[in-house]
Scaffold this motif. Structure first.
Motif, PDB file in Angstrom:
ATOM      1  N   ALA A 127     -23.227 -17.993 -57.263  1.00 26.90           N
ATOM      2  CA  ALA A 127     -23.209 -19.456 -57.099  1.00 26.90           C
ATOM      3  C   ALA A 127     -22.517 -20.088 -58.312  1.00 26.90           C
ATOM      4  O   ALA A 127     -22.740 -19.661 -59.440  1.00 26.90           O
ATOM      5  N   GLU A 128     -21.690 -21.095 -58.062  1.00 24.21           N
ATOM      6  CA  GLU A 128     -21.042 -21.794 -59.184  1.00 24.21           C
ATOM      7  C   GLU A 128     -21.924 -22.910 -59.721  1.00 24.21           C
ATOM      8  O   GLU A 128     -21.782 -23.328 -60.874  1.00 24.21           O
ATOM      9  N   ALA A 129     -22.820 -23.400 -58.843  1.00 21.58           N
ATOM     10  CA  ALA A 129     -23.734 -24.469 -59.252  1.00 21.58           C
ATOM     11  C   ALA A 129     -24.998 -24.330 -58.420  1.00 21.58           C
ATOM     12  O   ALA A 129     -24.921 -24.209 -57.197  1.00 21.58           O
ATOM     13  N   VAL A 130     -26.151 -24.322 -59.065  1.00 21.46           N
ATOM     14  CA  VAL A 130     -27.413 -24.153 -58.333  1.00 21.46           C
ATOM     15  C   VAL A 130     -28.492 -25.005 -58.990  1.00 21.46           C
ATOM     16  O   VAL A 130     -28.603 -25.057 -60.215  1.00 21.46           O
ATOM     17  N   ILE A 131     -29.253 -25.701 -58.145  1.00 20.67           N
ATOM     18  CA  ILE A 131     -30.264 -26.621 -58.678  1.00 20.67           C
ATOM     19  C   ILE A 131     -31.583 -26.453 -57.905  1.00 20.67           C
ATOM     20  O   ILE A 131     -31.579 -26.152 -56.714  1.00 20.67           O
ATOM     21  N   PRO A 132     -32.726 -26.650 -58.590  1.00 26.70           N
ATOM     22  CA  PRO A 132     -34.014 -26.614 -57.888  1.00 26.70           C
ATOM     23  C   PRO A 132     -34.235 -27.929 -57.144  1.00 26.70           C
ATOM     24  O   PRO A 132     -33.951 -29.008 -57.679  1.00 26.70           O
ATOM     25  N   ASP A 191     -26.352 -33.022 -64.158  1.00 26.68           N
ATOM     26  CA  ASP A 191     -25.065 -32.340 -64.275  1.00 26.68           C
ATOM     27  C   ASP A 191     -24.498 -31.986 -62.914  1.00 26.68           C
ATOM     28  O   ASP A 191     -23.283 -32.009 -62.715  1.00 26.68           O
ATOM     29  N   ALA A 192     -25.370 -31.664 -61.968  1.00 24.49           N
ATOM     30  CA  ALA A 192     -24.893 -31.331 -60.625  1.00 24.49           C
ATOM     31  C   ALA A 192     -24.109 -32.502 -60.040  1.00 24.49           C
ATOM     32  O   ALA A 192     -23.126 -32.296 -59.322  1.00 24.49           O
ATOM     33  N   GLY A 193     -24.505 -33.722 -60.358  1.00 22.90           N
ATOM     34  CA  GLY A 193     -23.793 -34.901 -59.865  1.00 22.90           C
ATOM     35  C   GLY A 193     -22.339 -34.897 -60.300  1.00 22.90           C
ATOM     36  O   GLY A 193     -21.442 -35.293 -59.533  1.00 22.90           O
ATOM     37  N   LEU A 194     -22.091 -34.442 -61.510  1.00 28.08           N
ATOM     38  CA  LEU A 194     -20.709 -34.372 -62.016  1.00 28.08           C
ATOM     39  C   LEU A 194     -19.935 -33.256 -61.321  1.00 28.08           C
ATOM     40  O   LEU A 194     -18.742 -33.385 -61.041  1.00 28.08           O
ATOM     41  N   VAL A 195     -20.630 -32.160 -61.045  1.00 31.00           N
ATOM     42  CA  VAL A 195     -19.996 -31.020 -60.386  1.00 31.00           C
ATOM     43  C   VAL A 195     -19.622 -31.392 -58.936  1.00 31.00           C
ATOM     44  O   VAL A 195     -18.551 -31.045 -58.448  1.00 31.00           O
ATOM     45  N   GLU A 196     -20.499 -32.134 -58.270  1.00 30.89           N
ATOM     46  CA  GLU A 196     -20.205 -32.592 -56.905  1.00 30.89           C
ATOM     47  C   GLU A 196     -18.909 -33.400 -56.888  1.00 30.89           C
ATOM     48  O   GLU A 196     -18.097 -33.276 -55.969  1.00 30.89           O
ATOM     49  N   ILE A 198     -16.277 -33.088 -58.543  1.00 30.51           N
ATOM     50  CA  ILE A 198     -15.019 -32.318 -58.573  1.00 30.51           C
ATOM     51  C   ILE A 198     -14.931 -31.378 -57.366  1.00 30.51           C
ATOM     52  O   ILE A 198     -14.098 -30.472 -57.323  1.00 30.51           O
ATOM     53  N   GLY A 199     -15.810 -31.597 -56.382  1.00 27.33           N
ATOM     54  CA  GLY A 199     -15.655 -30.910 -55.100  1.00 27.33           C
ATOM     55  C   GLY A 199     -16.195 -29.498 -55.044  1.00 27.33           C
ATOM     56  O   GLY A 199     -15.816 -28.724 -54.162  1.00 27.33           O
ATOM     57  N   ILE A 200     -17.091 -29.163 -55.973  1.00 25.69           N
ATOM     58  CA  ILE A 200     -17.681 -27.823 -55.969  1.00 25.69           C
ATOM     59  C   ILE A 200     -19.031 -27.892 -55.238  1.00 25.69           C
ATOM     60  O   ILE A 200     -19.813 -28.828 -55.465  1.00 25.69           O
ATOM     61  N   ALA A 201     -19.295 -26.900 -54.386  1.00 24.58           N
ATOM     62  CA  ALA A 201     -20.565 -26.875 -53.655  1.00 24.58           C
ATOM     63  C   ALA A 201     -21.724 -26.595 -54.612  1.00 24.58           C
ATOM     64  O   ALA A 201     -21.640 -25.708 -55.455  1.00 24.58           O
ATOM     65  N   VAL A 202     -22.780 -27.363 -54.468  1.00 27.49           N
ATOM     66  CA  VAL A 202     -23.989 -27.184 -55.274  1.00 27.49           C
ATOM     67  C   VAL A 202     -25.074 -26.626 -54.358  1.00 27.49           C
ATOM     68  O   VAL A 202     -25.450 -27.266 -53.371  1.00 27.49           O
TER      69      VAL A 202
END
Ligand code: CTP
Ligand code: MG
Length: 232
Positions: A127-132, A191-196, A198-202
């Motif tokens: 996973a490039e981005a993962v959040i609870p 931080d996930a908000g910033l990753v979203e 740039i179009g990366i799946a979280v």
């Protein structure tokens, strides 16, 4: 993949009320920050912890951590004026061999190690981005000037926590993009908000009630109760 944890702890804790910076307030006689660092360091996946301290409190935080038994490789850097800034500075200080990053709020001192492990495992799994995330229990309304304008379907909503795990390259790219467009975008609260953006799946993993954020005075009461239950 070598994984470091970044712990933003530079906030003032205004919603908690008077009593000094939130990260230094105590739960059962131990600073909230120390609980949080111990919690992430308890994961065998985490090899280094970098704390972002209030800019005028770096040496105070470093000596506080030295005074408490924290079984971790640890560094302290100066945080910034916003949480985003604090995270960006801490990530920038990581040695290059750390290609995975867990960002964990100092204000979530009681996160169970199983949750830290689960986020790290998802990262190692690709996973490039993962959040609870946890289902929302209250009905949430969108309001304008105190008047309700919409009620989003609760079934599609989750409340998210930390640690949030990222490939370092993705996290750095997301922060750089946010810094560049800082005048047009609303502030991101995670931080996930910033990753979203740039179009990366979280991806999400199931969160934990004990990973709640200490934000308001009643949260201190919950936290003490959880610690008492753990001691029993
Ligand atoms: N944080 C940070 N740097 C900032 C602001 C916040 O490192 N400039 C950190 C806080 O220390 C906390 C986490 O981000 O661990 C989550 O923020 P929040 O719960 O909002 O904490 P505070 O900003 O301290 O609280 P408040 O918003 O009530 O002032
Ligand atoms: Mg804040």
């Amino acid at each position: 993949m070598r994984i470091a944890a970044v712990v933003p702890a530079a906030g003032r804790g205004e919603r908690l009320g008077p009593g000094g910076p939130k990260a230094l307030r105590e739960l059962s006689g131990v600073p909230i920050l120390v609980h949080a660092v111990r919690a992430v360091a308890a994961s065998r996946s985490v090899e280094l912890v970098v704390v972002a301290a209030p800019p005028d409190g770096v040496s105070l935080v470093a000596s506080l951590l030295a005074d408490h038994d924290v079984p971790a490789e640890l560094t302290v850097v100066a945080g910034g004026a916003t949480r985003q800034d604090s995270v960006r500075r801490a990530v920038a200080s990581l040695p290059p061999e750390f290609t995975g990053v867990l960002v964990h709020d100092a204000a979530r001192p009681l996160v169970p190690v199983e949750l830290v492990d689960a986020v790290a495992a998802a990262l190692r799994g690709g996973a490039e981005a993962v959040i609870p995330a946890l289902p929302v229990t209250d009905t949430v309304k969108q309001v304008d000037d105190g008047v309700v304008v919409a009620t989003p379907d609760r079934a599609g909503l989750v409340a998210v926590q930390t640690p949030q795990g990222f490939s370092r390259a993705v996290l750095e790219k997301a922060h750089a993009a946010a810094t560049d467009s800082a005048t047009t975008d609303a502030a991101a609260t995670d931080d996930a908000g910033l990753v979203e953006r740039i179009g990366i799946a979280v991806r999400t993993v199931p969160g934990s009630e004990e990973a709640f954020k200490v934000t308001r005075p009643l949260d201190l009461v919950f936290a003490e109760a959880i610690l008492a239950r753990r001691r029993a």
